[in-house]
Write a protein that holds these residues in place. Structure first.
Motif, PDB file in Angstrom:
ATOM      1  N   THR A   1     -71.453  21.717  41.546  1.00  0.00           N
ATOM      2  CA  THR A   1     -70.034  22.041  41.719  1.00  0.00           C
ATOM      3  C   THR A   1     -69.416  22.431  40.379  1.00  0.00           C
ATOM      4  O   THR A   1     -68.482  21.794  39.922  1.00  0.00           O
TER       5      THR A   1
ATOM      6  N   SER B   1     -65.271  23.159  40.311  1.00  0.00           N
ATOM      7  CA  SER B   1     -64.317  22.053  40.362  1.00  0.00           C
ATOM      8  C   SER B   1     -64.381  21.235  39.082  1.00  0.00           C
ATOM      9  O   SER B   1     -63.387  20.719  38.603  1.00  0.00           O
TER      10      SER B   1
ATOM     11  N   LYS C   1     -62.421  22.952  36.352  1.00  0.00           N
ATOM     12  CA  LYS C   1     -60.987  22.714  36.519  1.00  0.00           C
ATOM     13  C   LYS C   1     -60.600  21.323  36.019  1.00  0.00           C
ATOM     14  O   LYS C   1     -59.570  21.128  35.415  1.00  0.00           O
ATOM     15  N   THR C   2     -61.455  20.372  36.319  1.00  0.00           N
ATOM     16  CA  THR C   2     -61.147  19.017  35.877  1.00  0.00           C
ATOM     17  C   THR C   2     -61.034  18.959  34.368  1.00  0.00           C
ATOM     18  O   THR C   2     -60.094  18.418  33.816  1.00  0.00           O
TER      19      THR C   2
ATOM     20  N   THR D   1     -57.821  20.410  32.622  1.00  0.00           N
ATOM     21  CA  THR D   1     -56.549  19.696  32.707  1.00  0.00           C
ATOM     22  C   THR D   1     -56.496  18.500  31.778  1.00  0.00           C
ATOM     23  O   THR D   1     -55.494  17.840  31.686  1.00  0.00           O
ATOM     24  N   GLN D   2     -57.608  18.254  31.115  1.00  0.00           N
ATOM     25  CA  GLN D   2     -57.595  17.044  30.288  1.00  0.00           C
ATOM     26  C   GLN D   2     -57.381  17.320  28.811  1.00  0.00           C
ATOM     27  O   GLN D   2     -57.490  16.428  28.012  1.00  0.00           O
TER      28      GLN D   2
ATOM     29  N   VAL E   1     -56.313  18.492  41.201  1.00  0.00           N
ATOM     30  CA  VAL E   1     -56.852  19.520  40.302  1.00  0.00           C
ATOM     31  C   VAL E   1     -58.368  19.430  40.131  1.00  0.00           C
ATOM     32  O   VAL E   1     -58.963  20.281  39.472  1.00  0.00           O
TER      33      VAL E   1
ATOM     34  N   GLU F   1     -58.827  13.978  40.914  1.00  0.00           N
ATOM     35  CA  GLU F   1     -57.927  13.973  39.760  1.00  0.00           C
ATOM     36  C   GLU F   1     -56.609  14.630  40.164  1.00  0.00           C
ATOM     37  O   GLU F   1     -56.601  15.714  40.757  1.00  0.00           O
TER      38      GLU F   1
ATOM     39  N   ILE G   1     -58.687  20.592  46.667  1.00  0.00           N
ATOM     40  CA  ILE G   1     -58.100  20.979  45.387  1.00  0.00           C
ATOM     41  C   ILE G   1     -56.947  21.937  45.637  1.00  0.00           C
ATOM     42  O   ILE G   1     -57.020  22.829  46.475  1.00  0.00           O
TER      43      ILE G   1
END
Lengths: 98, 98, 98, 98, 98
Positions: A86, A89, A92-93, A96-97, D7, D26, D46
């Motif tokens: 994956t 996804s 994307k995770t 955002t961090q 997200v 998340e 998502i």
């Protein structure tokens, strides 16, 4: 749950007798400069990214006479290359961090 | 758990009757300018660094009819020179607290 | 516990029937510009400095069928001149609250 | 409850055995740059906006032996055009989230 | 408790079956730009100022099998002119909320 990285151990020789077996680990939280101390029963090492549950659910996990523990490592977060099924996804995770 | 340093006592003569034996200590939290008041049953002194559990687990520790206490000192953090067997992990711990 | 000063009453005529006898007091928290509303059963007056417990322990104090109260004044903090036996520790306490 | 947008997924292979069936998602919280991880049993995808309950109520929902889960997605927030019967209140809601 | 003003409804068609009868209302908190969503069983309208209890006490209020609700409107705050008997304490209350 909150996420972060284990950055060290916290040692406490003089403490309440009700603390269960395990380790106090210092966690640098994602998205912030704050650190917390979470209890670990999984043998987590320094540098690992972890999922931490806070509040009374951390104590309830121990069952019976609950200890005065308010933060528990409930899992180690898989590294991005540990599971390539994956990619999107996960990308994307990460984004955002920052 | 959160970490901090005991900076003073808080005295309360007029208070709820259900407060157990122990002391209210003011804690300067690490990584922030905030202070909280935690209950102490370990005889912790001013200047000591401590581990504090917050929320209902602090009250549950007392068992039976839980008192209205939402922060409890669960241990005194060992000074860096108290245990020289793990200098590296301790060094990492300190460096994240600046 | 958190500390602050009572700055006013909050009146609520239309409210849940399970609210017990007592007063809703607005508390200006130390070290921050935030205010919270705490429940008071001690007859605390405006201008008094107080210790407040938050979370479910505030409700549990009432016993039996716990009311939907998440902040309770558990004591009034002694004024510095009310107890002259420990001037030094009190001075330290004050200095951390600026 | 807090609101936010899903997200990404968080994967944890090595974790406590008591984690129930479901997904760790998340959530980018509204009104802030913070993210949290919430547990999902609704099959949320998502990009969906969600309502999240935090604290021990998230664990209590599972009943019986409560798992160490401190954040639960309790619902998916309807898109503005999914229900055109209350345009004004929705407009007000949106405007406060910028 | 925290105080704020109801600014909108939050609609969730796809949600956990255990949500009780009532409304999800978005609350703009005083003293901050944050908003939360609280559950309402009092029929509170948009624009009303309210008292909100958070955490497990919000769920416990429902009794029996507690729902996954972590914020509950426990009362509507009286408008300043609704009770003219204590003008001074009310004035003080208002002034701290700017």
């Amino acid at each position: 749950m909150i996420t972060g990285t284990v950055v060290g151990n916290v040692w406490s020789t003089r403490r309440l007798a009700e603390i269960p077996n395990g380790a106090f680990l210092e966690i640098a939280l994602d998205n912030t400069s704050a650190t917390i101390v979470a209890f670990d029963v999984l043998g987590t090492g320094i540098g690992e990214r972890v999922l931490v549950s806070t509040g009374s659910v951390a104590a309830t996990w121990f069952g019976g006479q609950t200890p005065p523990i308010d933060a528990l490592i409930i899992g180690s977060i898989d590294a991005p290359n540990a599971d390539s099924s994956t990619p999107q996804s996960k990308a994307k995770t990460r984004s955002t961090q920052k």
